[in-house]
Design a protein around this motif. Sequence first.
Motif, PDB file in Angstrom:
ATOM      1  N   LYS A  71       0.808  -1.219   0.000  1.00 35.02           N
ATOM      2  CA  LYS A  71       0.000   0.000   0.000  1.00 35.02           C
ATOM      3  C   LYS A  71       0.839   1.266   0.000  1.00 35.02           C
ATOM      4  CE  LYS A  71      -3.789  -2.335   2.331  1.00 35.02           C
ATOM      5  NZ  LYS A  71      -4.635  -2.457   3.540  1.00 35.02           N
ATOM      6  N   MET A  72       2.152   1.121   0.171  1.00 35.86           N
ATOM      7  CA  MET A  72       3.016   2.291   0.246  1.00 35.86           C
ATOM      8  C   MET A  72       3.548   2.725  -1.115  1.00 35.86           C
ATOM      9  SD  MET A  72       3.227  -0.049   2.804  1.00 35.86           S
ATOM     10  CE  MET A  72       4.745  -0.974   2.609  1.00 35.86           C
ATOM     11  N   LEU A  73       3.083   2.092  -2.194  1.00 39.09           N
ATOM     12  CA  LEU A  73       3.639   2.367  -3.514  1.00 39.09           C
ATOM     13  C   LEU A  73       3.229   3.734  -4.067  1.00 39.09           C
ATOM     14  CD1 LEU A  73       3.303  -1.129  -5.263  1.00 39.09           C
ATOM     15  CD2 LEU A  73       5.357  -0.062  -4.302  1.00 39.09           C
ATOM     16  N   ASP A  74       2.138   4.300  -3.548  1.00 38.35           N
ATOM     17  CA  ASP A  74       1.746   5.636  -3.989  1.00 38.35           C
ATOM     18  C   ASP A  74       1.200   6.410  -2.791  1.00 38.35           C
ATOM     19  OD1 ASP A  74      -0.928   4.830  -3.574  1.00 38.35           O
ATOM     20  OD2 ASP A  74      -1.163   4.219  -5.661  1.00 38.35           O
ATOM     21  N   HIS A 100      -2.766   9.444  17.495  1.00 45.26           N
ATOM     22  CA  HIS A 100      -2.004   8.195  17.461  1.00 45.26           C
ATOM     23  C   HIS A 100      -2.805   7.224  16.599  1.00 45.26           C
ATOM     24  CE1 HIS A 100       0.876   5.233  19.193  1.00 45.26           C
ATOM     25  NE2 HIS A 100      -0.087   4.398  18.832  1.00 45.26           N
ATOM     26  N   LEU A 101      -2.215   6.751  15.499  1.00 45.14           N
ATOM     27  CA  LEU A 101      -2.908   5.885  14.558  1.00 45.14           C
ATOM     28  C   LEU A 101      -2.797   4.423  14.967  1.00 45.14           C
ATOM     29  CD1 LEU A 101      -1.757   7.529  11.212  1.00 45.14           C
ATOM     30  CD2 LEU A 101      -4.028   7.680  12.240  1.00 45.14           C
ATOM     31  N   ALA A 102      -3.864   3.669  14.721  1.00 49.20           N
ATOM     32  CA  ALA A 102      -3.877   2.224  14.925  1.00 49.20           C
ATOM     33  C   ALA A 102      -4.390   1.606  13.631  1.00 49.20           C
ATOM     34  CB  ALA A 102      -4.770   1.856  16.094  1.00 49.20           C
ATOM     35  N   ALA A 103      -3.555   0.816  12.974  1.00 51.60           N
ATOM     36  CA  ALA A 103      -3.910   0.257  11.671  1.00 51.60           C
ATOM     37  C   ALA A 103      -3.484  -1.209  11.628  1.00 51.60           C
ATOM     38  CB  ALA A 103      -3.253   1.062  10.551  1.00 51.60           C
ATOM     39  N   GLY A 104      -3.576  -1.822  10.446  1.00 51.83           N
ATOM     40  CA  GLY A 104      -3.240  -3.238  10.374  1.00 51.83           C
ATOM     41  C   GLY A 104      -2.923  -3.706   8.972  1.00 51.83           C
ATOM     42  N   PHE A 105      -2.489  -4.975   8.909  1.00 51.30           N
ATOM     43  CA  PHE A 105      -2.155  -5.644   7.658  1.00 51.30           C
ATOM     44  C   PHE A 105      -2.678  -7.069   7.702  1.00 51.30           C
ATOM     45  CE2 PHE A 105       0.844  -2.532   5.972  1.00 51.30           C
ATOM     46  CZ  PHE A 105       0.813  -2.824   4.607  1.00 51.30           C
ATOM     47  N   PRO A 106      -2.859  -7.712   6.542  1.00 56.03           N
ATOM     48  CA  PRO A 106      -3.206  -9.131   6.557  1.00 56.03           C
ATOM     49  C   PRO A 106      -2.247  -9.929   7.436  1.00 56.03           C
ATOM     50  CG  PRO A 106      -3.434  -8.283   4.343  1.00 56.03           C
ATOM     51  CD  PRO A 106      -2.841  -7.168   5.174  1.00 56.03           C
ATOM     52  N   LEU A 107      -2.765 -10.971   8.039  1.00 56.14           N
ATOM     53  CA  LEU A 107      -2.047 -11.716   9.073  1.00 56.14           C
ATOM     54  C   LEU A 107      -0.619 -12.085   8.697  1.00 56.14           C
ATOM     55  CD1 LEU A 107      -5.020 -14.055   9.979  1.00 56.14           C
ATOM     56  CD2 LEU A 107      -4.083 -12.268  11.435  1.00 56.14           C
ATOM     57  N   THR A 108      -0.448 -12.661   7.510  1.00 60.41           N
ATOM     58  CA  THR A 108       0.868 -13.178   7.137  1.00 60.41           C
ATOM     59  C   THR A 108       1.793 -12.101   6.571  1.00 60.41           C
ATOM     60  OG1 THR A 108      -0.015 -13.830   4.976  1.00 60.41           O
ATOM     61  CG2 THR A 108      -0.023 -15.490   6.719  1.00 60.41           C
ATOM     62  N   TRP A 109       1.286 -10.867   6.420  1.00 58.58           N
ATOM     63  CA  TRP A 109       2.115  -9.788   5.881  1.00 58.58           C
ATOM     64  C   TRP A 109       2.590  -8.819   6.963  1.00 58.58           C
ATOM     65  CZ3 TRP A 109      -1.364  -8.063   1.148  1.00 58.58           C
ATOM     66  CH2 TRP A 109      -1.503  -9.160   0.273  1.00 58.58           C
ATOM     67  N   VAL A 110       2.034  -8.942   8.166  1.00 56.75           N
ATOM     68  CA  VAL A 110       2.307  -7.953   9.203  1.00 56.75           C
ATOM     69  C   VAL A 110       3.789  -7.842   9.518  1.00 56.75           C
ATOM     70  CG1 VAL A 110       1.965  -7.380  11.630  1.00 56.75           C
ATOM     71  CG2 VAL A 110       0.032  -8.097  10.257  1.00 56.75           C
ATOM     72  N   SER A 111       4.438  -8.980   9.769  1.00 55.62           N
ATOM     73  CA  SER A 111       5.834  -8.937  10.207  1.00 55.62           C
ATOM     74  C   SER A 111       6.744  -8.323   9.157  1.00 55.62           C
ATOM     75  CB  SER A 111       6.322 -10.348  10.562  1.00 55.62           C
ATOM     76  OG  SER A 111       6.181 -11.214   9.449  1.00 55.62           O
ATOM     77  N   GLU A 112       6.416  -8.517   7.866  1.00 57.29           N
ATOM     78  CA  GLU A 112       7.278  -8.027   6.791  1.00 57.29           C
ATOM     79  C   GLU A 112       7.037  -6.561   6.455  1.00 57.29           C
ATOM     80  OE1 GLU A 112       6.888 -10.487   3.388  1.00 57.29           O
ATOM     81  OE2 GLU A 112       7.628 -12.302   4.373  1.00 57.29           O
ATOM     82  N   GLN A 113       5.795  -6.094   6.583  1.00 56.31           N
ATOM     83  CA  GLN A 113       5.462  -4.767   6.073  1.00 56.31           C
ATOM     84  C   GLN A 113       5.100  -3.737   7.143  1.00 56.31           C
ATOM     85  OE1 GLN A 113       2.987  -4.484   2.588  1.00 56.31           O
ATOM     86  NE2 GLN A 113       3.345  -6.596   1.992  1.00 56.31           N
ATOM     87  N   GLU A 115       6.680  -2.215   9.625  1.00 57.24           N
ATOM     88  CA  GLU A 115       7.569  -1.078   9.859  1.00 57.24           C
ATOM     89  C   GLU A 115       7.526  -0.096   8.699  1.00 57.24           C
ATOM     90  OE1 GLU A 115       8.917  -0.275  12.592  1.00 57.24           O
ATOM     91  OE2 GLU A 115       8.286  -2.119  13.582  1.00 57.24           O
ATOM     92  N   ALA A 116       7.463  -0.629   7.483  1.00 56.87           N
ATOM     93  CA  ALA A 116       7.379   0.247   6.307  1.00 56.87           C
ATOM     94  C   ALA A 116       6.068   1.016   6.301  1.00 56.87           C
ATOM     95  CB  ALA A 116       7.522  -0.583   5.033  1.00 56.87           C
TER      96      ALA A 116
END
Length: 314
Positions: A71-74, A100-113, A115-116
Motif C-alpha cells: 500500500k506504500m507504492l503511492d 495516534h494511529l492504529a492500523a493493520g495488515f493481513p495476518l501473514t504480511w504484518v511482520s514483513e510490512q 515497519e514500512a
Amino acid sequence: MKMMKENRFAKEETMVIGIDHGYGNIKTANTCFRTGVTRYDKEPRFQNNLLVYDEVYYQIGEEHKEFLAEKMLDEDYYILTLAAIARELYLAGIYSAKVHLAAGFPLTWVSEQKEAFRSYLLKNKTADFTFRGKQFHVEFAGADIFPRGFAAVADRLRMFKGINMLADIGNGTMNIMYINDCRPVEKKCYTEKYGTNQCILAVRESMLKQLGTVVDDLVIEQVIRTGKADIGEKYLRVVQESAEKYTAEIFRKLREHEYNPELMRLYVVGGGGCMIENFGKYDADRVTVINDICATAKGYEMLAARKLRKNGGM
C-alpha cells in the motif's frame, strides 16, 4: 476514537484513531467509505467529499482503488488516512488534534510490512488539510500496526473455546487463522488473494458471456450485500448464481486449510460475511458471522489503547 493522555500529568489529550485500510472500503470506528482517490489539479465541480492537501484536490470515494499488495507504492492510502482522521474528528467536533494511529495488515504480511507502513503513515510530523470545507490540523504522535482479522475479535476471545477458525473476508484478500482455547495460533495463519472483488470480476464475466451486457459494480455489490437488487430477474439470477459459486469456493479454500465443521467452529468477519449469509450453505449453529463492518477498526483502537496503557502512556 479513544482519548488518552501521554501521561497522568499531561493536560493535552491524544486521540487514538483506528483505521482499517481495506482494498474496497476504508473503515474507522464510526465511519465507512469507498477506497477511492481521484486527483485534480483544479478545483472540481462536485465537492461533497473533497480533500485539499498540499494545494492538490482529491475527490474521496468515487471509485475503488485497484488491488496493491504494498500500500506504500503511492500516496493514495496516505490521503485516505487523512480523510479517515477528518471523519472521526468531525464527529467529535474537533478540528485540531494530536493523533495516534492504529492500523493493520493481513495476518501473514504484518511482520514483513508493518515497519514500512508505520513509516509511511508517520512520514510527516503534522498535516494541515481541508476536508468537506473544514480545516484540520493534525500532529502525529505515533502509530501501531496489528494483524487484521484478529483485531476484529480481540475483545471477545473468551468466546473461542476449543478449536476455532477465523476467516476475515475483505475486498482484496481472505485471511484465515486458528484461535484455539482463546489463543491465536501463529503457525496456522494464512492469506489468500480471494476477496469479494474476485466475485465481482466473476459476475462481470458471466454477465458478458450469458447476456452480452455489462452491469455496474454498484448493482453487483448491492446483490452481494442484500441478496437482491432492483434489476430484471434474468440479470439478478446471473449475479446470484455467480455469488453462490464464489461462496462455495470460499468454503473449498477453507477446507484446504483443514476446516471441518464437525470438529471446529467458524467465525467470519469482514465485508464478505454478507455473502456467506446470503449465498452460503452451512450449519448456522456452527458458523458465526460478525456483521459489524467497523469491527476491525474498533479492534485496532482497543489494542493500541491497551498497549499504550501498559507502557505507561504514549
